[in-house]
Structures are given as C-alpha cells and as structure tokens.
Design a protein around this motif. Structure first.
Motif, PDB file in Angstrom:
ATOM      1  N   GLY A   1       0.752  -1.104   0.054  1.00  0.00           N
ATOM      2  CA  GLY A   1       0.018  -0.004  -0.075  1.00  0.00           C
ATOM      3  C   GLY A   1       1.045   1.151  -0.046  1.00  0.00           C
ATOM      4  O   GLY A   1       2.008   1.205   0.107  1.00  0.00           O
ATOM      5  N   THR A   2       0.378   2.333  -0.123  1.00  0.00           N
ATOM      6  CA  THR A   2       1.046   3.700   0.050  1.00  0.00           C
ATOM      7  C   THR A   2      -0.063   4.781   0.477  1.00  0.00           C
ATOM      8  O   THR A   2      -1.162   4.865  -0.012  1.00  0.00           O
ATOM      9  CB  THR A   2       1.740   3.973  -1.605  1.00  0.00           C
ATOM     10  N   THR A   3       0.732   5.655   1.169  1.00  0.00           N
ATOM     11  CA  THR A   3       0.104   6.870   1.272  1.00  0.00           C
ATOM     12  C   THR A   3      -0.435   8.095   0.232  1.00  0.00           C
ATOM     13  O   THR A   3      -0.960   8.984   0.220  1.00  0.00           O
ATOM     14  CB  THR A   3       0.675   7.712   2.470  1.00  0.00           C
ATOM     15  N   LYS A   4       0.444   7.602  -1.139  1.00  0.00           N
ATOM     16  CA  LYS A   4       0.363   8.432  -2.198  1.00  0.00           C
ATOM     17  C   LYS A   4      -1.276   8.207  -2.716  1.00  0.00           C
ATOM     18  O   LYS A   4      -1.723   7.172  -2.898  1.00  0.00           O
ATOM     19  CB  LYS A   4       1.226   8.091  -3.236  1.00  0.00           C
ATOM     20  N   ARG A   5      -1.999   9.208  -3.088  1.00  0.00           N
ATOM     21  CA  ARG A   5      -3.154   9.269  -3.741  1.00  0.00           C
ATOM     22  C   ARG A   5      -3.083   9.162  -5.241  1.00  0.00           C
ATOM     23  O   ARG A   5      -2.469  10.081  -5.676  1.00  0.00           O
ATOM     24  CB  ARG A   5      -4.125  10.397  -3.234  1.00  0.00           C
ATOM     25  N   PHE A   6      -3.750   8.244  -5.752  1.00  0.00           N
ATOM     26  CA  PHE A   6      -3.763   8.094  -7.266  1.00  0.00           C
ATOM     27  C   PHE A   6      -5.115   8.642  -7.619  1.00  0.00           C
ATOM     28  O   PHE A   6      -6.288   8.221  -7.054  1.00  0.00           O
ATOM     29  CB  PHE A   6      -3.236   6.806  -7.762  1.00  0.00           C
ATOM     30  N   GLU A   7      -5.404   9.492  -8.823  1.00  0.00           N
ATOM     31  CA  GLU A   7      -6.473   9.854  -9.095  1.00  0.00           C
ATOM     32  C   GLU A   7      -7.413   8.945  -9.869  1.00  0.00           C
ATOM     33  O   GLU A   7      -8.543   8.762  -9.877  1.00  0.00           O
ATOM     34  CB  GLU A   7      -6.453  11.098  -9.949  1.00  0.00           C
ATOM     35  N   THR A   8      -6.678   7.900 -10.519  1.00  0.00           N
ATOM     36  CA  THR A   8      -7.520   6.887 -11.272  1.00  0.00           C
ATOM     37  C   THR A   8      -6.639   5.501 -11.111  1.00  0.00           C
ATOM     38  O   THR A   8      -5.573   5.433 -10.362  1.00  0.00           O
ATOM     39  CB  THR A   8      -7.352   7.147 -12.770  1.00  0.00           C
ATOM     40  N   LEU A   9      -7.213   4.481 -11.367  1.00  0.00           N
ATOM     41  CA  LEU A   9      -6.651   3.173 -11.548  1.00  0.00           C
ATOM     42  C   LEU A   9      -5.399   3.351 -12.469  1.00  0.00           C
ATOM     43  O   LEU A   9      -5.729   3.657 -13.674  1.00  0.00           O
ATOM     44  CB  LEU A   9      -7.466   2.011 -11.909  1.00  0.00           C
ATOM     45  N   SER A  10      -4.203   3.196 -12.085  1.00  0.00           N
ATOM     46  CA  SER A  10      -2.942   3.503 -12.983  1.00  0.00           C
ATOM     47  C   SER A  10      -2.140   2.149 -13.039  1.00  0.00           C
ATOM     48  O   SER A  10      -2.096   1.507 -12.177  1.00  0.00           O
ATOM     49  CB  SER A  10      -2.270   4.507 -12.559  1.00  0.00           C
ATOM     50  N   GLN A  11      -1.186   2.216 -14.074  1.00  0.00           N
ATOM     51  CA  GLN A  11      -0.360   1.465 -14.152  1.00  0.00           C
ATOM     52  C   GLN A  11       0.913   1.979 -14.669  1.00  0.00           C
ATOM     53  O   GLN A  11       0.821   3.122 -15.659  1.00  0.00           O
ATOM     54  CB  GLN A  11      -0.513   0.406 -15.430  1.00  0.00           C
ATOM     55  N   THR A  12       1.957   1.698 -13.917  1.00  0.00           N
ATOM     56  CA  THR A  12       3.224   2.284 -14.350  1.00  0.00           C
ATOM     57  C   THR A  12       4.292   1.407 -14.499  1.00  0.00           C
ATOM     58  O   THR A  12       4.545   0.312 -13.826  1.00  0.00           O
ATOM     59  CB  THR A  12       3.911   3.345 -13.050  1.00  0.00           C
ATOM     60  N   PHE A  13       4.970   1.478 -15.682  1.00  0.00           N
ATOM     61  CA  PHE A  13       5.980   0.633 -16.279  1.00  0.00           C
ATOM     62  C   PHE A  13       7.121   1.228 -16.350  1.00  0.00           C
ATOM     63  O   PHE A  13       7.599   2.397 -17.058  1.00  0.00           O
ATOM     64  CB  PHE A  13       5.596   0.228 -17.737  1.00  0.00           C
ATOM     65  N   VAL A  14       8.039   0.834 -15.752  1.00  0.00           N
ATOM     66  CA  VAL A  14       9.476   1.278 -15.618  1.00  0.00           C
ATOM     67  C   VAL A  14      10.624   0.326 -16.010  1.00  0.00           C
ATOM     68  O   VAL A  14      10.612  -0.969 -15.742  1.00  0.00           O
ATOM     69  CB  VAL A  14      10.088   1.569 -14.091  1.00  0.00           C
ATOM     70  N   SER A  15      11.592   0.642 -16.890  1.00  0.00           N
ATOM     71  CA  SER A  15      12.762  -0.221 -17.331  1.00  0.00           C
ATOM     72  C   SER A  15      13.986   0.320 -16.558  1.00  0.00           C
ATOM     73  O   SER A  15      14.191   1.166 -16.155  1.00  0.00           O
ATOM     74  CB  SER A  15      12.954  -0.047 -18.870  1.00  0.00           C
ATOM     75  N   THR A  16      14.731  -0.787 -16.038  1.00  0.00           N
ATOM     76  CA  THR A  16      15.957  -0.431 -15.210  1.00  0.00           C
ATOM     77  C   THR A  16      17.042  -1.129 -15.965  1.00  0.00           C
ATOM     78  O   THR A  16      16.704  -1.906 -16.917  1.00  0.00           O
ATOM     79  CB  THR A  16      15.709  -1.000 -13.732  1.00  0.00           C
ATOM     80  N   ASP A  17      18.365  -1.020 -15.502  1.00  0.00           N
ATOM     81  CA  ASP A  17      19.373  -1.655 -16.055  1.00  0.00           C
ATOM     82  C   ASP A  17      19.476  -3.187 -15.963  1.00  0.00           C
ATOM     83  O   ASP A  17      20.020  -3.968 -16.615  1.00  0.00           O
ATOM     84  CB  ASP A  17      20.793  -1.201 -15.594  1.00  0.00           C
ATOM     85  N   LEU A  18      18.497  -3.483 -14.926  1.00  0.00           N
ATOM     86  CA  LEU A  18      18.517  -5.072 -14.625  1.00  0.00           C
ATOM     87  C   LEU A  18      17.346  -5.664 -15.177  1.00  0.00           C
ATOM     88  O   LEU A  18      16.935  -6.940 -15.015  1.00  0.00           O
ATOM     89  CB  LEU A  18      18.906  -5.333 -13.045  1.00  0.00           C
ATOM     90  N   GLY A  19      16.256  -5.046 -15.675  1.00  0.00           N
ATOM     91  CA  GLY A  19      14.863  -5.407 -16.138  1.00  0.00           C
ATOM     92  C   GLY A  19      13.858  -4.356 -15.836  1.00  0.00           C
ATOM     93  O   GLY A  19      14.198  -3.057 -15.678  1.00  0.00           O
ATOM     94  N   ALA A  20      12.601  -4.946 -16.018  1.00  0.00           N
ATOM     95  CA  ALA A  20      11.371  -4.032 -15.984  1.00  0.00           C
ATOM     96  C   ALA A  20      10.328  -4.452 -15.104  1.00  0.00           C
ATOM     97  O   ALA A  20      10.582  -5.546 -14.588  1.00  0.00           O
ATOM     98  CB  ALA A  20      10.660  -4.300 -17.448  1.00  0.00           C
ATOM     99  N   PHE A  21       9.936  -3.399 -14.605  1.00  0.00           N
ATOM    100  CA  PHE A  21       9.076  -3.597 -13.456  1.00  0.00           C
ATOM    101  C   PHE A  21       7.626  -2.797 -13.934  1.00  0.00           C
ATOM    102  O   PHE A  21       7.761  -1.997 -14.601  1.00  0.00           O
ATOM    103  CB  PHE A  21       9.146  -2.853 -12.052  1.00  0.00           C
ATOM    104  N   ASN A  22       6.403  -3.363 -13.157  1.00  0.00           N
ATOM    105  CA  ASN A  22       5.354  -2.660 -13.617  1.00  0.00           C
ATOM    106  C   ASN A  22       4.493  -2.444 -11.949  1.00  0.00           C
ATOM    107  O   ASN A  22       4.592  -3.448 -11.316  1.00  0.00           O
ATOM    108  CB  ASN A  22       4.405  -3.638 -14.373  1.00  0.00           C
ATOM    109  N   ALA A  23       3.898  -1.542 -11.934  1.00  0.00           N
ATOM    110  CA  ALA A  23       3.119  -1.311 -10.672  1.00  0.00           C
ATOM    111  C   ALA A  23       1.597  -0.878 -11.030  1.00  0.00           C
ATOM    112  O   ALA A  23       1.391  -0.339 -11.840  1.00  0.00           O
ATOM    113  CB  ALA A  23       3.690  -0.053 -10.052  1.00  0.00           C
ATOM    114  N   HIS A  24       0.644  -1.626 -10.197  1.00  0.00           N
ATOM    115  CA  HIS A  24      -0.629  -1.534 -10.486  1.00  0.00           C
ATOM    116  C   HIS A  24      -0.942  -0.703  -9.312  1.00  0.00           C
ATOM    117  O   HIS A  24      -0.916  -1.259  -7.957  1.00  0.00           O
ATOM    118  CB  HIS A  24      -1.476  -2.939 -10.396  1.00  0.00           C
TER     119      HIS A  24
END
Length: 376
Positions: free
Chosen positions: A165-188
């Motif tokens: 969980g997080t205290t950050k408020r998101f205005e919609t259902l969101s998906q964030t996709f991030v590439s790093t040097d070691l691979g990719a992550f996704n957050a719902h």
C-alpha cells in the motif's frame, strides 16, 4: 440444517449472511483462523459492470459499501515519462478491512457469530454438519484434503509480485511501467480511501533474480521498489502487510462439490489480479450457491445445480483472466511499443474488447489512437 462455513472472507461471510437471513432456523458455524480485526492486502477493486451485477442480486450490500468507495472513470498508463488516459473504464475500490467490517456486521445482524482464531486442521473436525462450505481461500484445507474428488488443478504464473500500500493518492486506476538496467517492473496502483492506495509491484522471473530479491528481506525489497518507483511515489513510502514476493496461483476444480462439501471463491477458482475480480467472484459464488440450494430439496441436487448454472459464467471470466495474465507475462516486450500502441495493446489484452466496443466505451482514447495511426 447444520452448516459449517470455513473462511471469514467475503465469500464465506456473504453465504452465511444470505442463508441465515432466509432460513432463520438454520444453524451456521463460521470458522476463521485469523483474528477478528486481521486482514491481508489493502484495497479491492470493482468495475462498474461488476457492481451492477452485484446490485441485481444483493442491492443492500452495494448500497452499504458504495458510500465508502473511491470511484473514477479513466485508466491511466505511464510509460517512458508519458501518460495515456483511457476514458470510459469505470472502477470503484474499497479497503479490504472496511469491506469485511460491513460483511461482519451483516452476519451479526442475523445472529451468526463467527469463530475467529479457530483453526480447523482436519475435515474430520466437521463431522455432523449437513453442508460444509469451503470459502477458505487459495490454500483451502478442504480442496487439499480431497484433491482427486474435486479434480483440483493448481499451477503458477512465472511473474513475481508483491502487494503493498502507499499513502500516495492516485486519481485513477493506474499502471506504471519502468525499465531499469536489470529488467522491467510494473506497478498497479489505485486509491481505495482518501488517504491510501494499493500499490502492487510485478516483474518477470529474470528481473527478480537479477535483483536477488529471493534473498532480500521484506524491508530490503520494499526499499528497492521505493527506489524504482520513486518518481511515481513522489516521496511517499510503501506500506507492507506481509508483502512477500509470490507467483500468482491458478486454481481450478473440475468438480465443485464432493459429498456434502462445496467450494466457493479462491478455494474453487482464481482470477488474475489484472482484471480485479477475485472478491466479486467470491461474493457471486455465495449468491449463486444460495439460490441453487433453495431451488432444490436435496442438498446434492442443489450442489449440482450450483455448478451447472455458475460454472459457464466463471469459465468465461477465468479465460479472460488467463489471456490478460499472459499479456503481463510479456509486458517488458510490449513496453517497446509507442505509448499509444502500448495502450491499445493493454486495453484489448483480454480479447473481450474489439475496436467497435472501444469506440463506444472510450471515444476520446480511440480518437487519439486512430489519429496517431493515420499519421504513422
């Protein structure tokens, strides 16, 4: 009739309430291994369509949870610093604990007293009951004890995920996709109260291994995820609630009942978190089981009717969930697409939405998408 309900989650509580409300002379014993105030996870999400289905069968529940829900009309996808909004995709969410609190109040109102902190270690402890309703989740004791009788099938997705969980408020259902040097992550991520959001982090097995997450503590894993999604979290911390890395389990049973035992919810079937239907399915199972048993004089005929009527509906949703999950198994490959093409691939991933439906459902997005395609 004497009924034992195993599991004090949404499915078990809903069945206990509905049956006792309609059959006041029934004896219902509900057993839950955890404490009364315990819960796992953070928020649960319902699509507008799911809420309408529930309202048709149990409008009192929907009326009770709606005031405590957060709602929105768009999905937001974030990729390489760009955001794409997909309009017309309505969802609502509620914290898992507030939902359980409402359901617990309902069962108390019909004089069912759940037995919390009560571990049932063998089905032999339930002799003497006319009906055993197994709403005891993914690791169901009843299913594991009678796997052959139920025709149980259990497999796992290859992706890893951790539920924060997080205290950050998101205005919609969101998906964030991030590439790093070691691979990719996704957050719902989506808010489920004015001050809290669910934040589920996912990656493939290779990325999980590259970050050596198998040997990291919960706190170390949390710190890594906070660093990877620092821009998304905007200074807010992640919150852990037994947030260990897991593989999503696929549960299916060919036979929904055996003797006087019947499965509902996650004990019976699982639907990938990417379509957000697990809680809805458990509640709908409880409603369907109640109706089927009431339609037949004999319990076993009622259980057969429950499977015959409910299984085709669940099969369609689970098939869509598997198709959706397959898209996520390869989300790093999809991330190479242009953001608009990526968004189109995402919203059509389950195979249930074609261009005509998308134009009607999300006209603003489709106008942008088709304009972008005409320029390419």
């Amino acid at each position: 009739m004497r009924i034992a309900v195993l599991g004090g989650g949404p499915g078990g509580l809903t069945f206990a309430y509905l049956w006792k409300k309609r059959h006041r002379d029934a004896r219902i014993d509900l057993f839950e291994q955890n404490a009364a105030g315990a819960t796992f996870g953070f928020g649960v999400v319902f699509s507008e369509q799911a809420l309408e289905f529930l309202r048709a069968d149990d409008h009192e529940l929907v009326d009770a949870i709606t005031p405590k829900m957060e709602s929105w009309q768009n999905i937001t996808l974030n990729l390489r610093g760009q955001s794409v909004a997909i309009d017309g995709v309505g969802f609502s969410s509620i914290g898992r604990l507030p939902l359980l609190t409402i359901l617990r109040e309902r069962v108390r109102a019909v004089d069912v007293a759940p037995r919390y902190d009560t571990v049932i270690s063998s089905v032999d402890q339930l002799k003497g009951y006319d009906l055993i309703v197994a709403a005891d989740g993914l690791n169901s004791l009843v299913r594991r004890s009678f796997e052959k009788q139920f025709g149980a099938q259990v497999s796992y997705s290859t992706n890893k995920f951790a539920w924060y969980g997080t205290t950050k408020r998101f205005e919609t259902l969101s998906q964030t996709f991030v590439s790093t040097d070691l691979g990719a992550f996704n957050a719902h991520h989506y808010r489920y109260s004015p001050r809290m959001s669910t934040f589920l982090v996912e990656c493939d097995a290779a990325t999980w291994a590259a970050y050596d997450l198998e040997h990291k503590t919960i706190e170390q894993s949390q710190a890594i995820c906070e660093q990877i999604f620092a821009a998304t979290l905007d200074g807010h911390p992640l919150v852990s609630n037994k947030s260990v890395w897991r593989n999503f389990p696929w549960i299916w049973n060919e036979n929904w009942s055996s003797g006087n035992m019947v499965l509902i919810g996650d004990a019976l079937h699982s639907a990938h978190f990417s379509i957000g239907s697990g809680t809805r399915l458990a509640i709908e199972d409880a409603i369907a089981l109640t109706k089927a048993l009431e339609a037949e004089r004999d319990i076993r005929n009622g259980l057969a009717r429950y499977q015959a009527e409910r299984q085709p509906i669940v099969k369609k949703l689970v098939a869509a969930a598997r198709t959706s999950a397959d898209w996520y198994e390869h989300f790093a490959e999809h991330m190479r697409l242009d953001p608009m093409d990526f968004a189109y691939s995402y919203i059509t991933r389950s195979g249930r939405i074609d261009d005509a439906r998308l134009r009607a459902m999300s006209p603003a997005f489709m106008a942008r998408y088709e304009a972008a395609r005409s320029r390419s």
